[in-house]
Design a protein around this motif. Structure first.
Motif, mmCIF file in Angstrom:
data_model
loop_
_atom_site.group_PDB
_atom_site.id
_atom_site.type_symbol
_atom_site.label_atom_id
_atom_site.label_comp_id
_atom_site.label_asym_id
_atom_site.label_seq_id
_atom_site.Cartn_x
_atom_site.Cartn_y
_atom_site.Cartn_z
ATOM 1 N N VAL A 116 -0.994 -8.894 8.058
ATOM 2 C CA VAL A 116 -2.308 -8.299 7.846
ATOM 3 C C VAL A 116 -2.298 -6.895 8.432
ATOM 4 C CG1 VAL A 116 -3.506 -10.506 7.801
ATOM 5 C CG2 VAL A 116 -3.230 -9.322 9.978
ATOM 6 N N ILE A 176 0.863 -1.172 0.000
ATOM 7 C CA ILE A 176 0.000 0.000 0.000
ATOM 8 C C ILE A 176 0.900 1.222 0.000
ATOM 9 C CG2 ILE A 176 -1.766 1.237 1.296
ATOM 10 C CD1 ILE A 176 -2.681 -1.426 2.351
ATOM 11 N N ASP A 228 -6.382 -5.156 4.642
ATOM 12 C CA ASP A 228 -5.442 -6.086 4.019
ATOM 13 C C ASP A 228 -5.319 -7.296 4.924
ATOM 14 O OD1 ASP A 228 -3.369 -7.506 2.944
ATOM 15 O OD2 ASP A 228 -1.859 -5.944 3.148
ATOM 16 N N ILE A 276 -2.944 1.881 -4.323
ATOM 17 C CA ILE A 276 -2.414 0.574 -3.954
ATOM 18 C C ILE A 276 -1.259 0.238 -4.885
ATOM 19 C CG2 ILE A 276 -2.961 -1.851 -3.559
ATOM 20 C CD1 ILE A 276 -4.646 0.076 -1.891
ATOM 21 N N GLN A 324 -7.539 -15.938 2.226
ATOM 22 C CA GLN A 324 -7.173 -14.565 2.562
ATOM 23 C C GLN A 324 -8.175 -13.574 1.986
ATOM 24 O OE1 GLN A 324 -5.021 -16.855 1.409
ATOM 25 N NE2 GLN A 324 -3.046 -16.696 2.452
ATOM 26 N N SER A 333 -11.695 -4.553 -4.485
ATOM 27 C CA SER A 333 -10.599 -5.337 -3.912
ATOM 28 C C SER A 333 -9.602 -5.700 -4.994
ATOM 29 C CB SER A 333 -11.143 -6.617 -3.270
ATOM 30 O OG SER A 333 -12.084 -6.328 -2.259
ATOM 31 N N THR A 382 -10.741 -11.185 4.039
ATOM 32 C CA THR A 382 -10.774 -9.752 3.739
ATOM 33 C C THR A 382 -12.211 -9.292 3.509
ATOM 34 O OG1 THR A 382 -8.548 -9.780 2.794
ATOM 35 C CG2 THR A 382 -9.989 -7.974 2.127
ATOM 36 N N SER A 427 7.386 -8.875 -1.588
ATOM 37 C CA SER A 427 7.067 -7.963 -0.494
ATOM 38 C C SER A 427 8.228 -7.058 -0.118
ATOM 39 C CB SER A 427 6.626 -8.769 0.731
ATOM 40 O OG SER A 427 7.640 -9.672 1.121
ATOM 41 N N GLU A 431 -5.203 -10.117 1.234
ATOM 42 C CA GLU A 431 -5.613 -9.422 0.019
ATOM 43 C C GLU A 431 -6.170 -8.081 0.452
ATOM 44 O OE1 GLU A 431 -4.415 -10.896 -2.317
ATOM 45 O OE2 GLU A 431 -4.466 -13.010 -1.779
ATOM 46 N N VAL A 432 -6.360 -7.162 -0.475
ATOM 47 C CA VAL A 432 -6.681 -5.784 -0.125
ATOM 48 C C VAL A 432 -8.084 -5.411 -0.575
ATOM 49 C CG1 VAL A 432 -6.089 -3.362 -0.529
ATOM 50 C CG2 VAL A 432 -4.281 -5.045 -0.151
#
Length: 317
Positions: free
Chosen positions: A40, A11, A193, A211, A171, A231, A175, A217, A196-197
């Motif tokens: 998360v 993010i 998050d 985003i 995930q 999402s 979310t 990562s 997943e967002v």
């Protein structure tokens, strides 16, 4: 070997805001933790401190409850019981709902999304990413979504040695559940998050959330998008490897690691669970297959990055 993270989303203008920047915009409240082996995070916008603290508390409790259902590595989870005993009596309604979503994505992707892939994943992990052909064949024989039976009374497998992994969709499902929980408590602006967002409303700058999409990562975002009330899920076939040898995304058709069609596939959809499952399957598809697959869904947007900077953008409104 434990799974750490299957999605890599940063993010860039949400959680990355410095405290001075945030104070110049609307007040924010942040929380970070770990669930299902992934980091998360939650950011709430425009709430007073006590209300935000209460919402963070109920979010944490719900997250812990859902993790006890879907964790692959907690011995007492509902999923672990199913995998150990090949049946789960009186399954929780959330498990049935999630399996129903998984089945719909399995059908829409011609079987490329298949949660019964776990025996194959285990074979690769036990062989440090390079199992012998006969080992692959033996594990591959245990795969098949059509061998999973589920209903209100019981979930069961038709074949001995089968196991499920829900890491390619749980995930996103969690979310969605946390997003719905926040909405029911009056939240309009937040970013959730849970692996997943989900971007709710607007960020603290009163613009859609920005985003960042990345393959790993620990790398800066390669691209950023603006989201509001949608999402996004990203799969990066080489973003995580099994013992540094094989992609963590395995092809249920062949038993082999994902072909290197794409370095990153991001799927945008109102449902994080659907985006999650589709992004996994789309990593195994070429462009024409993606186009055919998403015709069965409304409001899908795919951003796929390929070799040498090639990018594909597909939309269904």
């Amino acid at each position: 070997m434990t799974v750490s993270r299957r999605r890599f989303i940063a993010i860039t203008a949400g959680f990355a805001l410095a405290s001075g920047q945030a104070s110049a915009a609307q007040a924010t409240a942040d929380w970070q933790g770990v669930a299902l082996g992934a980091r998360v995070q939650l950011r709430l916008v425009g709430l007073d401190q006590d209300h935000a603290a209460h919402l963070i508390d109920i979010t944490r409790n719900e997250l812990l409850r859902l993790e006890k259902l879907f964790s692959l590595y907690q011995s007492g989870s509902a999923l672990s019981q199913l995998n150990a005993e090949a049946r789960l009596q009186a399954p929780p309604p959330e498990m049935l709902e999630l399996l129903g979503q998984a089945g719909a994505i399995h059908r829409a992707t011609d079987g490329l999304f298949d949660p019964t892939i776990q025996p194959l994943w285990t074979a690769y992990a036990n062989a440090n990413g390079t199992p012998k052909p006969d080992t692959i064949a033996a594990a591959h024989a245990k795969i098949g979504w059509e061998k999973v039976r589920f209903g209100a009374g019981e979930i069961s497998f038709d074949q001995e040695g089968m196991q499920l992994t829900l890491n390619g969709i749980a995930q996103g499902y969690i979310t969605d559940r946390i997003t719905a929980l926040l909405r029911s408590n009056g939240v309009t602006d937040a970013v959730v998050d849970m692996g997943e967002v989900s971007a709710m409303g607007q960020g603290p700058d009163q613009e859609p959330w920005r985003i960042g999409l990345a393959e790993k990562s620990d790398q800066p975002a390669a691209q950023s998008i603006r989201l509001s009330n949608k999402s996004v899920a990203t799969s990066a076939p080489q973003g995580m490897t099994i013992a540094g040898q094989a992609s963590h995304i395995l092809d249920p058709r062949t038993g082999n690691p994902a072909p290197q069609y794409w370095s990153r596939v991001s799927v945008i959809h109102p449902s994080a669970a659907i985006a999650d499952g589709l992004s996994t399957a789309a990593s195994l598809m070429q462009a024409d297959q993606m186009r055919s697959c998403i015709k069965g869904f409304a409001c899908v947007d795919i951003i796929a990055a390929g070799p040498e900077g090639r990018q594909l953008r597909l939309r269904v409104t």
